[in-house]
Structures are given as structure tokens and as C-alpha cells.
Design a protein around this motif. Structure first.
Motif, PDB file in Angstrom:
ATOM      1  N   PHE A   3       0.824  -1.213   0.000  1.00  0.00           N
ATOM      2  CA  PHE A   3       0.000   0.000   0.000  1.00  0.00           C
ATOM      3  C   PHE A   3       0.858   1.262   0.000  1.00  0.00           C
ATOM      4  CE2 PHE A   3      -2.321   3.424   2.072  1.00  0.00           C
ATOM      5  CZ  PHE A   3      -3.568   3.367   1.463  1.00  0.00           C
ATOM      6  N   ALA A   4       2.021   1.217   0.656  1.00  0.00           N
ATOM      7  CA  ALA A   4       2.828   2.418   0.879  1.00  0.00           C
ATOM      8  C   ALA A   4       3.702   2.814  -0.309  1.00  0.00           C
ATOM      9  CB  ALA A   4       3.720   2.211   2.102  1.00  0.00           C
ATOM     10  N   ARG A   5       3.740   2.007  -1.339  1.00  0.00           N
ATOM     11  CA  ARG A   5       4.627   2.307  -2.472  1.00  0.00           C
ATOM     12  C   ARG A   5       4.274   3.643  -3.141  1.00  0.00           C
ATOM     13  NH1 ARG A   5       3.376  -2.290  -6.108  1.00  0.00           N
ATOM     14  NH2 ARG A   5       4.834  -1.312  -7.551  1.00  0.00           N
ATOM     15  N   LYS A   6       5.315   4.415  -3.475  1.00  0.00           N
ATOM     16  CA  LYS A   6       5.135   5.725  -4.107  1.00  0.00           C
ATOM     17  C   LYS A   6       5.626   5.681  -5.559  1.00  0.00           C
ATOM     18  CE  LYS A   6       5.615   8.334   0.195  1.00  0.00           C
ATOM     19  NZ  LYS A   6       6.357   9.428   0.894  1.00  0.00           N
ATOM     20  N   LEU A   7       5.378   6.747  -6.283  1.00  0.00           N
ATOM     21  CA  LEU A   7       5.828   6.825  -7.675  1.00  0.00           C
ATOM     22  C   LEU A   7       7.339   7.007  -7.755  1.00  0.00           C
ATOM     23  CD1 LEU A   7       3.203   9.113  -9.451  1.00  0.00           C
ATOM     24  CD2 LEU A   7       3.244   6.617  -9.329  1.00  0.00           C
ATOM     25  N   ARG A   8       7.916   6.413  -8.792  1.00  0.00           N
ATOM     26  CA  ARG A   8       9.299   6.694  -9.136  1.00  0.00           C
ATOM     27  C   ARG A   8       9.343   8.017  -9.898  1.00  0.00           C
ATOM     28  NH1 ARG A   8      11.419   1.875 -12.639  1.00  0.00           N
ATOM     29  NH2 ARG A   8      13.123   3.375 -12.857  1.00  0.00           N
ATOM     30  N   LYS A   9      10.546   8.527 -10.112  1.00  0.00           N
ATOM     31  CA  LYS A   9      10.704   9.735 -10.925  1.00  0.00           C
ATOM     32  C   LYS A   9      10.128   9.492 -12.316  1.00  0.00           C
ATOM     33  CE  LYS A   9      14.223  12.980 -12.601  1.00  0.00           C
ATOM     34  NZ  LYS A   9      15.683  13.304 -12.616  1.00  0.00           N
ATOM     35  N   LYS A  10      10.390   8.297 -12.849  1.00  0.00           N
ATOM     36  CA  LYS A  10       9.844   7.921 -14.163  1.00  0.00           C
ATOM     37  C   LYS A  10       8.319   7.984 -14.140  1.00  0.00           C
ATOM     38  CE  LYS A  10       9.361   3.870 -17.172  1.00  0.00           C
ATOM     39  NZ  LYS A  10       9.702   2.432 -17.347  1.00  0.00           N
ATOM     40  N   GLY A  11       7.719   7.514 -13.061  1.00  0.00           N
ATOM     41  CA  GLY A  11       6.263   7.511 -12.943  1.00  0.00           C
ATOM     42  C   GLY A  11       5.681   8.911 -12.912  1.00  0.00           C
ATOM     43  N   ARG A  12       6.368   9.824 -12.223  1.00  0.00           N
ATOM     44  CA  ARG A  12       5.881  11.203 -12.174  1.00  0.00           C
ATOM     45  C   ARG A  12       5.921  11.845 -13.560  1.00  0.00           C
ATOM     46  NH1 ARG A  12       8.709  10.848  -7.251  1.00  0.00           N
ATOM     47  NH2 ARG A  12      10.598  11.807  -8.102  1.00  0.00           N
ATOM     48  N   LYS A  13       6.969  11.526 -14.326  1.00  0.00           N
ATOM     49  CA  LYS A  13       7.059  12.048 -15.702  1.00  0.00           C
ATOM     50  C   LYS A  13       5.947  11.473 -16.567  1.00  0.00           C
ATOM     51  CE  LYS A  13      12.029  13.033 -15.884  1.00  0.00           C
ATOM     52  NZ  LYS A  13      13.326  12.697 -16.529  1.00  0.00           N
ATOM     53  N   GLU A  14       5.678  10.165 -16.399  1.00  0.00           N
ATOM     54  CA  GLU A  14       4.592   9.523 -17.141  1.00  0.00           C
ATOM     55  C   GLU A  14       3.267  10.225 -16.858  1.00  0.00           C
ATOM     56  OE1 GLU A  14       6.172   4.864 -17.084  1.00  0.00           O
ATOM     57  OE2 GLU A  14       4.717   5.571 -15.618  1.00  0.00           O
ATOM     58  N   ALA A  15       2.995  10.446 -15.578  1.00  0.00           N
ATOM     59  CA  ALA A  15       1.721  11.045 -15.184  1.00  0.00           C
ATOM     60  C   ALA A  15       1.580  12.461 -15.736  1.00  0.00           C
ATOM     61  CB  ALA A  15       1.590  11.045 -13.660  1.00  0.00           C
ATOM     62  N   GLN A  16       2.649  13.235 -15.675  1.00  0.00           N
ATOM     63  CA  GLN A  16       2.608  14.601 -16.204  1.00  0.00           C
ATOM     64  C   GLN A  16       2.344  14.600 -17.707  1.00  0.00           C
ATOM     65  OE1 GLN A  16       6.411  16.096 -14.934  1.00  0.00           O
ATOM     66  NE2 GLN A  16       5.659  16.759 -12.943  1.00  0.00           N
ATOM     67  N   THR A  17       3.004  13.686 -18.415  1.00  0.00           N
ATOM     68  CA  THR A  17       2.855  13.617 -19.873  1.00  0.00           C
ATOM     69  C   THR A  17       1.444  13.207 -20.270  1.00  0.00           C
ATOM     70  OG1 THR A  17       5.189  13.058 -20.185  1.00  0.00           O
ATOM     71  CG2 THR A  17       3.683  12.489 -21.970  1.00  0.00           C
ATOM     72  N   ILE A  18       0.960  12.123 -19.690  1.00  0.00           N
ATOM     73  CA  ILE A  18      -0.359  11.610 -20.069  1.00  0.00           C
ATOM     74  C   ILE A  18      -1.465  12.552 -19.606  1.00  0.00           C
ATOM     75  CG2 ILE A  18      -1.972   9.693 -19.797  1.00  0.00           C
ATOM     76  CD1 ILE A  18       0.398   9.126 -21.625  1.00  0.00           C
ATOM     77  N   ALA A  19      -1.311  13.126 -18.428  1.00  0.00           N
ATOM     78  CA  ALA A  19      -2.315  14.084 -17.939  1.00  0.00           C
ATOM     79  C   ALA A  19      -2.382  15.294 -18.862  1.00  0.00           C
ATOM     80  CB  ALA A  19      -1.973  14.518 -16.516  1.00  0.00           C
ATOM     81  N   GLY A  20      -1.215  15.735 -19.342  1.00  0.00           N
ATOM     82  CA  GLY A  20      -1.180  16.873 -20.268  1.00  0.00           C
ATOM     83  C   GLY A  20      -1.902  16.565 -21.568  1.00  0.00           C
ATOM     84  N   ARG A  21      -1.695  15.351 -22.084  1.00  0.00           N
ATOM     85  CA  ARG A  21      -2.383  14.954 -23.318  1.00  0.00           C
ATOM     86  C   ARG A  21      -3.891  14.899 -23.095  1.00  0.00           C
ATOM     87  NH1 ARG A  21       1.332   9.759 -25.034  1.00  0.00           N
ATOM     88  NH2 ARG A  21       3.333  10.840 -25.131  1.00  0.00           N
ATOM     89  N   PHE A  22      -4.272  14.360 -21.949  1.00  0.00           N
ATOM     90  CA  PHE A  22      -5.698  14.234 -21.664  1.00  0.00           C
ATOM     91  C   PHE A  22      -6.348  15.602 -21.483  1.00  0.00           C
ATOM     92  CE2 PHE A  22      -9.189  13.523 -18.547  1.00  0.00           C
ATOM     93  CZ  PHE A  22     -10.041  12.854 -19.405  1.00  0.00           C
ATOM     94  N   ALA A  23      -5.616  16.526 -20.873  1.00  0.00           N
ATOM     95  CA  ALA A  23      -6.158  17.862 -20.621  1.00  0.00           C
ATOM     96  C   ALA A  23      -6.535  18.575 -21.914  1.00  0.00           C
ATOM     97  CB  ALA A  23      -5.148  18.695 -19.832  1.00  0.00           C
ATOM     98  N   LYS A  24      -5.852  18.232 -23.008  1.00  0.00           N
ATOM     99  CA  LYS A  24      -6.152  18.853 -24.298  1.00  0.00           C
ATOM    100  C   LYS A  24      -7.561  18.520 -24.791  1.00  0.00           C
ATOM    101  CE  LYS A  24      -1.325  19.074 -25.812  1.00  0.00           C
ATOM    102  NZ  LYS A  24      -0.320  18.589 -26.790  1.00  0.00           N
TER     103      LYS A  24
END
Length: 199
Positions: free
Chosen positions: A22-43
Motif C-alpha cells: 500500500f505504501a509504495r510511491k511513484l518513481r521519478k519515471k512515474g511522475r514524468k509519465e503522469a505529467q505527460t499523459i495528464a497533459g495529453r488528456f487535458a487537451k
């Protein structure tokens, strides 16, 4: 019409037997993934009425990045331990049926295999496993959440991070190709020199 945007959490740190999953957090790679995909979706300019996330940190972090990209109030994100603990897609559908009917669009951020199974439940022809940080947006012509049934969904949008090759693998491939080309060049020069000396 009702719309669900299903988001699998981004890449998290590896499992550690000494720490709860349950306690696992995002890696740096994961944060970049989320920013990229969220940006695409926001369009697509489809602001949700609700972002519902698993309470697990890796899902909650992903949800916050989507909220930022969508200009959605982070304090309005709803974290659910139930969403982390749900065992099957039918149970998730039952949860969705309890949503406030005033809402038309809900983003759900969670885990696999639950989310892939749910997308398949709603769209039987969709047989892919959702990669990390993938989005599958599903629409239904049902007017009420409580009336949703299996097979009701239409896939409106599907996006996921492009998997980039491992840096070490790419480096090794380039080095191998370079050495191969170098060897050919040396052989060509040597052969030419040998022929010249013969004549």
C-alpha cells in the motif's frame, strides 16, 4: 450520457518485502509519465465532476498530477481505501452505480488487474491489459449510474506512455553496430592495401 475515465497509476517503486504494498510511491519515471499523459488528456478539455482515487500513495500521486493538468481542485479529490481493496471488476461496477446522479464524468485512478478487467467488462472487445499510467475513457448512453450494465461502454479515448528502450540496451546496440562497421572498414582498407602490394 455518463463518462468514466479509467487511469492506471504510473510506475511506482519496486515491491519491498519489508514494506507494505500500500505504501509504495511513484518513481521519478512515474511522475514524468503522469505529467505527460495528464497533459495529453487535458487537451480534450473534459473536466471531471469528480476524481476518485485509490488511497494508495502511488495512485493518489497520479491523481494529483491529473488534477493539476485539468485545473481541478486537488482538495476535491476523493481517496478511497475501498478502491485499493476491491477484488473484481463487478464490485467496481457496483461501486460506480452508487455515484451521485448529478455527476456526468468521473475519473477513477487505481490499480491493475482490476482496472483492465473493468474496461473489458464494459467493453468486451477491449482485451488489452492497461499499461502503467494508461487512460481508457468509456462513455455510456445510460442516463443514470445506477442503470449501468456490463457491455454498456464505448471506448472514446485510449492513451498510454510510449515505452522507451533501456539506455544500457541502446548503448550496447550502438557499440555493437559501431564495432561491426569499424571491422568492415578495417577489412576493406587491409584488402585494398594487400591488392595494391601484389600489383
Amino acid at each position: 450520457m455518463k463518462t468514466l475515465t479509467i487511469v492506471r497509476h504510473a510506475t511506482a517503486v519496486a515491491r519491498d518485502e519489508k514494506k507494505p504494498d500500500f505504501a509504495r510511491k511513484l518513481r521519478k519515471k512515474g511522475r514524468k509519465e503522469a505529467q505527460t499523459i495528464a497533459g495529453r488528456f487535458a487537451k480534450r478539455q473534459l473536466i471531471p465532476d469528480l476524481i476518485l482515487t485509490s488511497a494508495a500513495p502511488r495512485a493518489a500521486e497520479t491523481a494529483e498530477m491529473f488534477a493539476a493538468a485539468l485545473e481541478y481542485d486537488k482538495s476535491a479529490i476523493q481517496a478511497s481505501e475501498e478502491l485499493y481493496e476491491l477484488g473484481d471488476a463487478t464490485a467496481l461496477l457496483d461501486l460506480i452505480k452508487t455515484f451521485d446522479e448529478k455527476m456526468a464524468h468521473v475519473v477513477i485512478v487505481g490499480h491493475d488487474p482490476l482496472l483492465s478487467d473493468f474496461v473489458h467488462l464494459m467493453i468486451p472487445e477491449f482485451e488489452l491489459a492497461l499499461p502503467k499510467c494508461a487512460i481508457a475513457q468509456i462513455s455510456s448512453r445510460r442516463k443514470f449510474w445506477r442503470n449501468l450494465q456490463t457491455g454498456d461502454g464505448t471506448l472514446e479515448f485510449y492513451e498510454y506512455p510510449v515505452k522507451m528502450p533501456d539506455k544500457n540496451v541502446v548503448t550496447a546496440a550502438i557499440r555493437k553496430e559501431f564495432n561491426s562497421q569499424l571491422q568492415k572498414s578495417i577489412s576493406t582498407v587491409f584488402d585494398a592495401f594487400h591488392i595494391k602490394n601484389k600489383t
